[in-house]
Scaffold this active site. Structure first.
Site, short mmCIF file in Angstrom:
data_model
loop_
_atom_site.label_atom_id
_atom_site.label_comp_id
_atom_site.label_asym_id
_atom_site.label_seq_id
_atom_site.Cartn_x
_atom_site.Cartn_y
_atom_site.Cartn_z
N SER A 176 0.83 -1.20 0.00
CA SER A 176 0.00 0.00 0.00
C SER A 176 0.87 1.26 0.00
CB SER A 176 -0.97 -0.05 1.18
OG SER A 176 -1.95 0.96 1.08
N ASP A 222 -9.00 -4.55 -6.03
CA ASP A 222 -8.52 -3.49 -5.14
C ASP A 222 -9.39 -2.24 -5.29
OD1 ASP A 222 -7.10 -1.60 -3.67
OD2 ASP A 222 -5.14 -2.33 -4.34
N HIS A 254 -7.05 -5.31 -1.98
CA HIS A 254 -5.94 -4.45 -1.56
C HIS A 254 -5.14 -5.09 -0.44
CE1 HIS A 254 -3.77 -0.69 -1.03
NE2 HIS A 254 -4.02 -0.73 0.28
#
Length: 307
Positions: A176, A222, A254
């Site tokens: 991330s 995601d 994600h």
């Protein structure tokens, strides 16, 4: 009869130099035959001193553990500056010499526990791996990039395992915002050998400055960092001359990189081996380009690799 005997007497004898040359040639040929009879591992070491571990197979790179026994040591945030401490995972044996190293950053609001599985898995395949905490869980990608570099400097210069690390063979990974940080780190330090953003997030979408071989990993499901606005633009903006790849996970979110995932591990390991260790035995898993499957929605890349 007399003419025949005369001809034999007059026939030139081989010179000592020609005889010596012939003997040396024969010896060289014999040595070559002996060398080709060496065990495959011995030949590999001679060709590339950075290769670590046995010849890879599909089963070995998908395994949850590699051939190395590992240990770990905790690093307190109070003992370092520039990042928030973490855990160093490393092969226990020193028989193979030094290892390449990777530092991995977690994502927004997350701790190193969210990426700990990668530390254990990659270390057992022959890397020193530092999974870190950031200064605060809210740090943005540019800050996380600087922290990845600070952690690399600590690992190679001050850590208790620094003698196990080859400081010329380093890479970065992150999830991330940590993935966005891995791009920032590679931009700042072009000597890095590999970068792998995992479902990366960054407000900067273009990275033409990068000179580090980069594997961008996205996820088709995601919704935090959709591939259309993050991973794909990251990949497409990388220089065309760069060794690069884009892996889009199928049926993933994600947060898929936060737990053990065979596809992430398989291609991350192959990328790190290929570019940190220059181990071309792993090229077979990256080129030809992997085809879509139950776990791969899309894979793009530059093949064959040139670095």
């Amino acid at each position: 009869m007399q003419q025949h005997l005369l001809a034999r007497r007059q026939a030139p004898r081989p010179s000592r130099s020609r005889t010596l040359t012939g003997l040396l040639t024969a010896a060289a040929a014999t040595a070559g035959l002996l060398l080709t009879g060496l065990a495959p591992g011995a030949q590999a070491v001679a060709a590339n001193p950075y290769e670590r571990g046995p010849a890879p197979t599909n089963a070995s790179i998908e395994a949850s553990r590699g051939s190395y026994a590992t240990s770990q040591t905790s690093v307190s945030s109070l003992a370092v500056s520039g990042f928030g401490g973490g855990t160093i995972h490393y092969p226990t044996s020193t028989a193979d010499g030094t290892f390449g190293a990777v530092v991995i950053s977690p994502g927004f609001t997350a701790y190193q526990s969210s990426i700990a599985w990668l530390g254990l898995r990659l270390a057992s395949q022959g890397f020193v791996v530092f999974t870190i905490d950031t200064n605060t869980t809210l740090d943005q990608p540019d800050s996380r990039g600087r922290q990845l570099l600070s952690a690399l400097d600590y690992l190679t210069q001050r850590s208790s395992v620094r003698t196990r690390v080859d400081a010329s063979r380093l890479g970065v990974m992150g999830h991330s915002m940590g993935g966005g940080g891995s791009l920032e780190a590679a931009k700042s330090r072009t000597s890095l050998k590999a970068a792998i953003p995992l479902t990366g997030w960054n407000t900067d979408k273009t990275w033409p400055e990068l000179r580090t071989p980069t594997l961008v990993v996205g996820a088709d499901g995601d919704t935090v960092a959709p591939v259309a606005t993050h991973s794909k633009p990251f990949y497409e903006s990388l220089p065309g001359s760069l060794d690069k790849a884009y892996l889009e996970l199928r049926g993933a979110s994600h947060f898929t990189p936060n737990s053990s995932d065979t596809t992430i591990a398989k291609y991350s390991l192959s990328w790190l081996k290929r570019f940190i260790d220059n181990d071309t035995r792993y090229e077979q898993f990256l080129c030809p380009i992997p085809r879509p499957s139950l776990t791969i929605a899309e894979y793009r890349g530059t093949c064959p690799h040139t670095s």
